[in-house]
Design a protein around this motif. Structure first.
Motif, short mmCIF file in Angstrom:
data_model
loop_
_atom_site.label_atom_id
_atom_site.label_comp_id
_atom_site.label_asym_id
_atom_site.label_seq_id
_atom_site.Cartn_x
_atom_site.Cartn_y
_atom_site.Cartn_z
N VAL A 162 -4.74 7.75 3.32
CA VAL A 162 -4.01 6.48 3.32
C VAL A 162 -2.69 6.62 4.07
N LEU A 163 -1.93 7.67 3.78
CA LEU A 163 -0.62 7.85 4.41
C LEU A 163 -0.74 8.08 5.91
N SER A 189 -0.11 5.52 11.32
CA SER A 189 -0.68 4.99 12.56
C SER A 189 -0.47 3.49 12.67
N GLN A 190 -0.59 2.79 11.55
CA GLN A 190 -0.39 1.34 11.54
C GLN A 190 1.06 0.97 11.79
N GLY A 191 1.98 1.84 11.37
CA GLY A 191 3.40 1.62 11.63
C GLY A 191 4.26 1.56 10.39
N THR A 192 3.71 1.06 9.29
CA THR A 192 4.51 0.91 8.07
C THR A 192 5.01 2.26 7.57
N GLY A 193 4.20 3.29 7.69
CA GLY A 193 4.55 4.60 7.16
C GLY A 193 5.67 5.29 7.92
N ARG A 194 6.16 4.70 9.00
CA ARG A 194 7.22 5.33 9.80
C ARG A 194 8.62 4.96 9.32
N LEU A 210 0.83 -1.21 0.00
CA LEU A 210 0.00 0.00 0.00
C LEU A 210 0.86 1.25 0.00
N HIS A 211 1.95 1.21 0.75
CA HIS A 211 2.85 2.35 0.78
C HIS A 211 3.51 2.55 -0.58
#
Length: 267
Positions: free
Chosen positions: A170-171, A176-181, A134-135
């Protein structure tokens, strides 16, 4: 990922639609699969669980029809099915319930150890790789534009309002989910390591556990197929998605076995 809350008018229309499908299916074996958006690419759609369920139904001779392009209101999941007067949203639990009702035994050819391995790979794919991918799709402005162009064409008067509304949402949720960090290079390595682990286990097997399809193959078909159908969308660090030939060859083998022919991956 959480969508914006529906307006009262939207919620009312959705409930009326759900009631109609509940009535249609209550006393029959009809299955309606909702939330499927066809696109002009070599896969049933962009949502991994849609390919997973369609492959499972087709392989086991379970008839279904495509329903509405809508989100399950209680769980916010896509896709979901209307069946026996209910609306089931989790793809794995859907497979288990439908298989039981239709007399389909799930993975009877696997040992308990193989079932544990299947669970681990499915969980890693559906709960980790999905968010990394998704990212990839939404992580940059260019990628998001390319993604939306596959649905609505190159007219930015159509796609740009959708991008400006959807991409920040989405971002924010990926953060918040963690992947975007994680930075782009780390995300690429996560993606690459997952595919390498899959291919290492697959080896020279036709399918994940040998010469017979298992439910893990349906999960991987949905996840990898929807990802590798987008080779023009590079990882945010500029790298192309890795091992394209090996993964696409595997996806094609699963599709041909499940549907009886190459129905979507024809190019």
């Amino acid at each position: 990922l959480r969508l914006p809350e529906a307006t009262p008018q939207q919620a009312k229309k959705t409930q009326e639609t759900l009631d109609r499908y509940a009535s249609l299916t209550r006393d029959t074996n009809m299955i309606f699969l909702h939330g499927i958006a066809r696109w002009n690419l070599n896969h049933p759609g962009p949502i991994p669980a849609s390919g997973k369920l369609e492959a499972f139904f087709a392989y086991n001779g379970i008839d279904y029809e495509l329903g509405e392009l809508m989100v399950h209101p209680a769980s916010n999941k896509i896709p979901f099915i209307s069946y026996k007067g209910e609306h089931l949203a989790d793809s794995q639990q859907t497979m288990v319930k439908v298989a039981k009702d239709f007399g389909v035994e799930i993975d009877p050819h696997l040992t308990e150890v193989q079932k544990a391995i299947s669970f681990a790979f499915r969980t890693a794919t559906e709960e980790k790789l999905l968010f990394v991918d998704l990212h990839r799709r939404w992580g940059t402005e260019e990628n998001a534009k390319r993604l939306l162009a596959h649905f609505w064409g190159e007219d930015e008067e159509v796609t740009e309002p959708a991008r400006l509304k959807a991409q920040p949402l989405v971002l924010e949720q990926l953060w918040s989910q963690g992947t975007g960090r994680f930075d782009y290079d780390v995300l690429y390595e996560m993606y690459k390591e997952h595919i390498e682990a899959l291919l290492m286990f697959l080896g020279n097997n036709t399918y994940f556990f040998g010469n017979e399809l298992s439910t893990i193959d349906f999960s991987l078909y949905g996840a990898l197929g929807s990802s590798y159908a987008l080779p023009d969308i590079k990882c945010p660090n500029g790298e192309e998605i890795p091992y394209q030939k090996e993964v696409v060859d595997y996806v094609k083998r699963v599709e041909k076995a499940a549907f009886g022919e190459l129905l979507f991956w024809t190019n």
